[in-house]
Design a protein around this motif. Structure first.
Motif, PDB file in Angstrom:
ATOM      1  N   ALA A  74       0.835  -1.206   0.000  1.00  0.00           N
ATOM      2  CA  ALA A  74       0.000   0.000   0.000  1.00  0.00           C
ATOM      3  C   ALA A  74       0.868   1.254   0.000  1.00  0.00           C
ATOM      4  O   ALA A  74       0.586   2.229  -0.715  1.00  0.00           O
ATOM      5  N   ALA A  75       1.938   1.239   0.790  1.00  0.00           N
ATOM      6  CA  ALA A  75       2.817   2.409   0.865  1.00  0.00           C
ATOM      7  C   ALA A  75       3.540   2.649  -0.449  1.00  0.00           C
ATOM      8  O   ALA A  75       3.638   3.789  -0.916  1.00  0.00           O
ATOM      9  N   LEU A  76       4.065   1.576  -1.059  1.00  0.00           N
ATOM     10  CA  LEU A  76       4.760   1.739  -2.334  1.00  0.00           C
ATOM     11  C   LEU A  76       3.837   2.313  -3.392  1.00  0.00           C
ATOM     12  O   LEU A  76       4.231   3.199  -4.166  1.00  0.00           O
ATOM     13  N   GLU A  77       2.589   1.838  -3.438  1.00  0.00           N
ATOM     14  CA  GLU A  77       1.669   2.306  -4.471  1.00  0.00           C
ATOM     15  C   GLU A  77       1.065   3.670  -4.139  1.00  0.00           C
ATOM     16  O   GLU A  77       0.694   4.417  -5.045  1.00  0.00           O
ATOM     17  N   THR A  78       0.972   4.011  -2.863  1.00  0.00           N
ATOM     18  CA  THR A  78       0.372   5.291  -2.470  1.00  0.00           C
ATOM     19  C   THR A  78       1.405   6.401  -2.381  1.00  0.00           C
ATOM     20  O   THR A  78       1.163   7.526  -2.846  1.00  0.00           O
ATOM     21  N   LEU A  79       2.555   6.100  -1.784  1.00  0.00           N
ATOM     22  CA  LEU A  79       3.576   7.118  -1.550  1.00  0.00           C
ATOM     23  C   LEU A  79       4.677   7.106  -2.603  1.00  0.00           C
ATOM     24  O   LEU A  79       5.309   8.135  -2.852  1.00  0.00           O
ATOM     25  N   GLY A  80       4.920   5.942  -3.207  1.00  0.00           N
ATOM     26  CA  GLY A  80       5.987   5.808  -4.191  1.00  0.00           C
ATOM     27  C   GLY A  80       7.268   5.294  -3.566  1.00  0.00           C
ATOM     28  O   GLY A  80       7.556   5.559  -2.394  1.00  0.00           O
ATOM     29  N   ALA A  81       8.054   4.558  -4.328  1.00  0.00           N
ATOM     30  CA  ALA A  81       9.285   3.959  -3.809  1.00  0.00           C
ATOM     31  C   ALA A  81      10.317   5.000  -3.427  1.00  0.00           C
ATOM     32  O   ALA A  81      11.221   4.723  -2.633  1.00  0.00           O
ATOM     33  N   ASN A  82      10.205   6.221  -3.958  1.00  0.00           N
ATOM     34  CA  ASN A  82      11.185   7.268  -3.673  1.00  0.00           C
ATOM     35  C   ASN A  82      10.700   8.224  -2.587  1.00  0.00           C
ATOM     36  O   ASN A  82      11.273   9.295  -2.404  1.00  0.00           O
ATOM     37  N   TYR A  83       9.679   7.846  -1.863  1.00  0.00           N
ATOM     38  CA  TYR A  83       9.173   8.668  -0.752  1.00  0.00           C
ATOM     39  C   TYR A  83      10.238   8.752   0.338  1.00  0.00           C
ATOM     40  O   TYR A  83      10.916   7.775   0.650  1.00  0.00           O
ATOM     41  N   HIS A  84      10.392   9.951   0.943  1.00  0.00           N
ATOM     42  CA  HIS A  84      11.359  10.157   2.011  1.00  0.00           C
ATOM     43  C   HIS A  84      10.679  10.775   3.232  1.00  0.00           C
ATOM     44  O   HIS A  84       9.653  11.448   3.120  1.00  0.00           O
ATOM     45  N   TRP A  85      11.301  10.555   4.392  1.00  0.00           N
ATOM     46  CA  TRP A  85      10.895  11.210   5.631  1.00  0.00           C
ATOM     47  C   TRP A  85      11.922  12.291   5.971  1.00  0.00           C
ATOM     48  O   TRP A  85      13.110  12.153   5.669  1.00  0.00           O
ATOM     49  N   PHE A  87       2.956   2.516   8.186  1.00  0.00           N
ATOM     50  CA  PHE A  87       1.502   2.539   8.310  1.00  0.00           C
ATOM     51  C   PHE A  87       1.009   3.933   8.695  1.00  0.00           C
ATOM     52  O   PHE A  87       0.107   4.497   8.057  1.00  0.00           O
ATOM     53  N   LEU A  88       1.614   4.522   9.717  1.00  0.00           N
ATOM     54  CA  LEU A  88       1.215   5.866  10.159  1.00  0.00           C
ATOM     55  C   LEU A  88       1.542   6.924   9.104  1.00  0.00           C
ATOM     56  O   LEU A  88       0.853   7.942   9.004  1.00  0.00           O
ATOM     57  N   SER A  89       2.566   6.666   8.298  1.00  0.00           N
ATOM     58  CA  SER A  89       2.904   7.604   7.221  1.00  0.00           C
ATOM     59  C   SER A  89       1.817   7.623   6.157  1.00  0.00           C
ATOM     60  O   SER A  89       1.589   8.661   5.509  1.00  0.00           O
ATOM     61  N   LEU A  90       1.135   6.492   5.951  1.00  0.00           N
ATOM     62  CA  LEU A  90      -0.033   6.488   5.072  1.00  0.00           C
ATOM     63  C   LEU A  90      -1.095   7.437   5.616  1.00  0.00           C
ATOM     64  O   LEU A  90      -1.738   8.184   4.867  1.00  0.00           O
ATOM     65  N   GLY A  91      -1.283   7.396   6.943  1.00  0.00           N
ATOM     66  CA  GLY A  91      -2.243   8.303   7.567  1.00  0.00           C
ATOM     67  C   GLY A  91      -1.819   9.746   7.453  1.00  0.00           C
ATOM     68  O   GLY A  91      -2.637  10.634   7.187  1.00  0.00           O
TER      69      GLY A  91
END
Length: 446
Positions: free
Chosen positions: A17-28, A264-268
């Motif tokens: 879910a995170a890869l498809e929602t945020l993208g593999a290049n998502y950073h914190w 998970f919380l990053s999705l939120g």
């Protein structure tokens, strides 16, 4: 439809879910702020502010570089407290031992948007058979905490060696603490790592920062406290995390509960941010944001509000619905699988895995390889042909992932064994399932 507790196989849902929602290049991002510039002599008054952004993999090596970077901005002495802003997540305080009574175990660590080095005290025991002791090496060193140089070696097999060693952290007063170990390390073990969570978040950060900051002659008068970054604070720099694609691999291959919970919380958090941006657009279009000052004030709200577990669950549920899967088929409690509430059906899990998607290469690369690495390294089944996530709870054994069968086809697979009477033979049975899928051929279906 029977719903199972998938244990750590729940991570395959969270990471996909995170890869498809945020993208593999998502950073914190973790921000470092001050209320002004240091003097010419390097004195910074007013302390330091650190705003956590939910980074799941901010390890001590990276934090050490951030501390050095801070010094290179001209700061030699800090007067005032270090204020940690954890407003990125809005989650309730939970007893870390509530799940199984083992509050000091790293797998029970609760999410912290300003987490550094997993709050981990790590000791490596290096056996020396000549002296019949194991030398103790600790990383990182924390200010004010001492530990013994050795622990004695004992007889017998390695087995569950951790149960033979007791750990205590004694308060010596005046900010000093002493680690003590009881028991013996079986000589048959070889080098071993002993990891424990023994300090509260602010105390851990204070001792770690002080050790890193003061080792080169710099000084700091203050403590680590919780609070918020003031609106007039100046950002000195931001620390950018590893990309999500790399963090997902660490999460799945080694079944890291804390990383999964942060993802998970990053999705939120992403859902909160998108809703806030949409509200801004709507207000702008209706003329409610006419003042430039008001617009500038809104722009400073990097985190409109802290993400909750309900935000994360809603974000995941929306994504699952886009795949044709309802919350009656997959319901994830906290993202990690370390939960007695998470439930899935086998059909929905295989449906989700078989659907593929634009990030399938990164997703496959994140999974343990059968017989080769991660939690599948010692399971010599369908070697190198499977990408399988494992699950383990006291009454659950499970697998989920992909197998490249001998007939050339790739199959999605999910299976679980549950119940105290069944789990002793759970892993052998699931290995048989993996081999059965691997050996599958068109002839066998006729």
């Amino acid at each position: 439809r029977r719903m199972d507790r998938p244990a750590s196989v729940a991570k395959v849902v969270t990471t996909l879910a995170a890869l498809e929602t945020l993208g593999a290049n998502y950073h914190w991002y973790t921000g470092f702020y001050t209320l002004g510039e240091p003097t010419q002599k390097g004195l910074l008054k007013g302390g330091l502010f650190i705003r956590g952004g939910g980074d799941p993999a901010f390890v001590v090596e990276d934090f050490s570089m951030a501390v050095d970077k801070l010094a290179q901005t001209g700061i030699k002495r800090i007067e005032g407290n270090i204020v940690i802003d954890r407003s990125y997540f809005n989650i309730p305080q939970v007893d870390p031992g509530a799940f199984d009574g083992r509050s000091s175990r790293p797998y029970n660590l609760q999410p912290d948007p300003a987490l550094i080095n997993y709050r981990n005290l790590s000791f490596e025991f290096i056996p020396d058979k000549e002296t019949q002791t194991a030398r103790i090496v600790t990383v990182p060193k924390l200010a004010g905490i001492s530990f013994p140089e050795t622990i004695p070696l004992g007889r017998g097999g390695c087995g569950d060696w951790k149960t033979s060693i007791g750990f205590q952290l004694k308060d010596l007063g005046k900010g000093r603490k002493r680690v003590t170990f009881t028991g013996k390390l079986p000589a048959a073990c070889g080098p071993k790592n002993f990891n424990v969570i023994a300090l509260e978040p602010n105390e851990y950060l204070e001792r770690l920062f002080r050790a890193l900051w003061e080792r080169d002659g710099r000084t700091w008068t203050g403590h680590v406290v919780s609070g918020n970054v003031p609106k007039d604070a100046q950002r000195r720099f931001s620390r950018v995390s590893q990309p999500l694609g790399e963090v997902a691999a660490l999460t799945n291959k080694w079944s890291n509960n804390l990383m999964a919970r942060h993802i998970f919380l990053s999705l939120g958090a992403n859902r909160v941010r998108e809703a806030f941006n949409e509200a801004q657009k709507n207000e702008s279009s209706t003329g409610k944001l006419k003042s430039a000052g008001k617009t500038a004030q809104r722009a400073e709200l990097v985190f409109p509000r802290g993400a909750t577990l309900e935000d994360a669950r809603a974000a995941l549920d929306e994504w699952l619905q886009s795949k044709g899967i309802t919350s009656q088929e997959i319901w994830i409690d906290n993202g990690s699988g370390l939960s007695r509430e998470t439930r899935v059906t086998g059909r929905a899990m295989t449906q989700l895995l078989a659907a593929g998607g634009p990030y399938m290469p990164e997703y496959l690369a994140s999974m343990p390889i059968t017989g080769r690495d991660g939690t599948m390294a010692k399971r010599k089944v369908a070697e190198e042909r499977g990408r399988i996530k494992t699950g383990f709870l006291s009454d659950v054994r499970s697998i989920g992932g992909f197998i490249q069968a001998q007939n050339g086809q790739r199959y999605a697979v999910y299976a679980s064994v549950r119940g105290a009477k069944n789990v002793p033979n759970g892993i052998p049975f699931l290995n048989i399932v993996i081999d059965w899928v691997y050996d599958y051929s068109e002839k066998k279906t006729r």
